[in-house]
Design a protein around this motif. Structure first.
Motif, PDB file in Angstrom:
ATOM      1  N   ASP A 146       0.825  -1.213   0.000  1.00  0.00           N
ATOM      2  CA  ASP A 146       0.000   0.000   0.000  1.00  0.00           C
ATOM      3  C   ASP A 146       0.859   1.264   0.000  1.00  0.00           C
ATOM      4  O   ASP A 146       0.526   2.251  -0.669  1.00  0.00           O
ATOM      5  N   GLU A 147       1.972   1.240   0.723  1.00  0.00           N
ATOM      6  CA  GLU A 147       2.880   2.400   0.715  1.00  0.00           C
ATOM      7  C   GLU A 147       3.529   2.574  -0.653  1.00  0.00           C
ATOM      8  O   GLU A 147       3.673   3.699  -1.138  1.00  0.00           O
ATOM      9  N   ALA A 148       3.898   1.473  -1.275  1.00  0.00           N
ATOM     10  CA  ALA A 148       4.467   1.541  -2.626  1.00  0.00           C
ATOM     11  C   ALA A 148       3.453   2.141  -3.597  1.00  0.00           C
ATOM     12  O   ALA A 148       3.818   2.955  -4.460  1.00  0.00           O
ATOM     13  N   LEU A 149       2.190   1.784  -3.444  1.00  0.00           N
ATOM     14  CA  LEU A 149       1.142   2.351  -4.295  1.00  0.00           C
ATOM     15  C   LEU A 149       0.979   3.851  -4.058  1.00  0.00           C
ATOM     16  O   LEU A 149       0.798   4.615  -5.018  1.00  0.00           O
ATOM     17  N   LEU A 150       1.057   4.285  -2.800  1.00  0.00           N
ATOM     18  CA  LEU A 150       0.972   5.717  -2.500  1.00  0.00           C
ATOM     19  C   LEU A 150       2.096   6.492  -3.184  1.00  0.00           C
ATOM     20  O   LEU A 150       1.869   7.554  -3.767  1.00  0.00           O
ATOM     21  N   ILE A 151       3.299   5.958  -3.114  1.00  0.00           N
ATOM     22  CA  ILE A 151       4.455   6.611  -3.743  1.00  0.00           C
ATOM     23  C   ILE A 151       4.288   6.620  -5.256  1.00  0.00           C
ATOM     24  O   ILE A 151       4.520   7.637  -5.912  1.00  0.00           O
ATOM     25  N   ASN A 152       3.864   5.501  -5.814  1.00  0.00           N
ATOM     26  CA  ASN A 152       3.640   5.412  -7.252  1.00  0.00           C
ATOM     27  C   ASN A 152       2.585   6.420  -7.701  1.00  0.00           C
ATOM     28  O   ASN A 152       2.770   7.121  -8.711  1.00  0.00           O
ATOM     29  N   ASP A 153       1.469   6.520  -6.982  1.00  0.00           N
ATOM     30  CA  ASP A 153       0.415   7.481  -7.320  1.00  0.00           C
ATOM     31  C   ASP A 153       0.939   8.911  -7.260  1.00  0.00           C
ATOM     32  O   ASP A 153       0.611   9.742  -8.107  1.00  0.00           O
ATOM     33  N   PHE A 154       1.762   9.202  -6.247  1.00  0.00           N
ATOM     34  CA  PHE A 154       2.345  10.539  -6.124  1.00  0.00           C
ATOM     35  C   PHE A 154       3.213  10.859  -7.341  1.00  0.00           C
ATOM     36  O   PHE A 154       3.075  11.927  -7.946  1.00  0.00           O
ATOM     37  N   ILE A 155       4.101   9.941  -7.711  1.00  0.00           N
ATOM     38  CA  ILE A 155       4.995  10.181  -8.853  1.00  0.00           C
ATOM     39  C   ILE A 155       4.184  10.350 -10.128  1.00  0.00           C
ATOM     40  O   ILE A 155       4.454  11.250 -10.929  1.00  0.00           O
ATOM     41  N   SER A 213       4.557  16.773   1.170  1.00  0.00           N
ATOM     42  CA  SER A 213       4.358  16.750   2.630  1.00  0.00           C
ATOM     43  C   SER A 213       3.206  15.837   3.012  1.00  0.00           C
ATOM     44  O   SER A 213       3.284  15.107   4.006  1.00  0.00           O
ATOM     45  N   ASN A 214       2.154  15.865   2.215  1.00  0.00           N
ATOM     46  CA  ASN A 214       1.010  14.982   2.453  1.00  0.00           C
ATOM     47  C   ASN A 214       1.428  13.512   2.319  1.00  0.00           C
ATOM     48  O   ASN A 214       1.040  12.671   3.122  1.00  0.00           O
ATOM     49  N   LEU A 215       2.231  13.204   1.304  1.00  0.00           N
ATOM     50  CA  LEU A 215       2.740  11.834   1.118  1.00  0.00           C
ATOM     51  C   LEU A 215       3.573  11.402   2.327  1.00  0.00           C
ATOM     52  O   LEU A 215       3.371  10.292   2.841  1.00  0.00           O
ATOM     53  N   ILE A 216       4.472  12.248   2.782  1.00  0.00           N
ATOM     54  CA  ILE A 216       5.331  11.906   3.919  1.00  0.00           C
ATOM     55  C   ILE A 216       4.488  11.647   5.171  1.00  0.00           C
ATOM     56  O   ILE A 216       4.762  10.720   5.939  1.00  0.00           O
ATOM     57  N   THR A 217       3.435  12.430   5.344  1.00  0.00           N
ATOM     58  CA  THR A 217       2.523  12.225   6.476  1.00  0.00           C
ATOM     59  C   THR A 217       1.823  10.881   6.375  1.00  0.00           C
ATOM     60  O   THR A 217       1.759  10.126   7.352  1.00  0.00           O
ATOM     61  N   LYS A 218       1.308  10.562   5.197  1.00  0.00           N
ATOM     62  CA  LYS A 218       0.622   9.282   4.996  1.00  0.00           C
ATOM     63  C   LYS A 218       1.553   8.099   5.209  1.00  0.00           C
ATOM     64  O   LYS A 218       1.150   7.064   5.723  1.00  0.00           O
TER      65      LYS A 218
END
Length: 102
Positions: free
Chosen positions: A47-56, A94-99
């Motif tokens: 799930d964290e990998a998906l969050l990073i992927n979505d951000f990029i 910043s939102n990504l780092i918080t999540k």
């Protein structure tokens, strides 16, 4: 850029301004997050990998080659480097780092 991600051993550098760069390095299922203040090493979840992927992916759409290289997001491994020139990504970052609780 996909070749870099496929390597499973890469770094994403977040160049926020002239004096502030943070990074996330990935080796298999480990993430190493570095700031000027600290370094954190964690196992990364799917799930964290998906969050990073979505951000990029969302930031890639904002890439403007005519912008300066600061701020930017640099994705690299030992063989390749891609620089995304993103004018204002700090709030989303910043939102990504918080999540990610980093």
């Amino acid at each position: 850029m996909n070749d870099i991600f496929d390597s499973k051993d890469f770094t994403i550098e977040f160049v926020l301004d002239d004096s502030r760069t943070e990074s996330m390095s990935f080796i298999e299922d480990i993430i190493v997050y570095k700031t000027a203040k600290e370094t954190k090493r964690n196992t990364i979840t799917f799930d964290e990998a998906l969050l990073i992927n979505d951000f990029i992916q969302s930031q890639f759409k904002l890439h403007d080659a005519s912008n300066s290289e600061i701020p930017s997001i640099i994705i690299l491994n030992t063989a390749k480097k891609v620089t995304l020139k993103i004018p204002k990504y700090e709030a989303a970052y910043s939102n990504l780092i918080t999540k990610l609780e980093l």
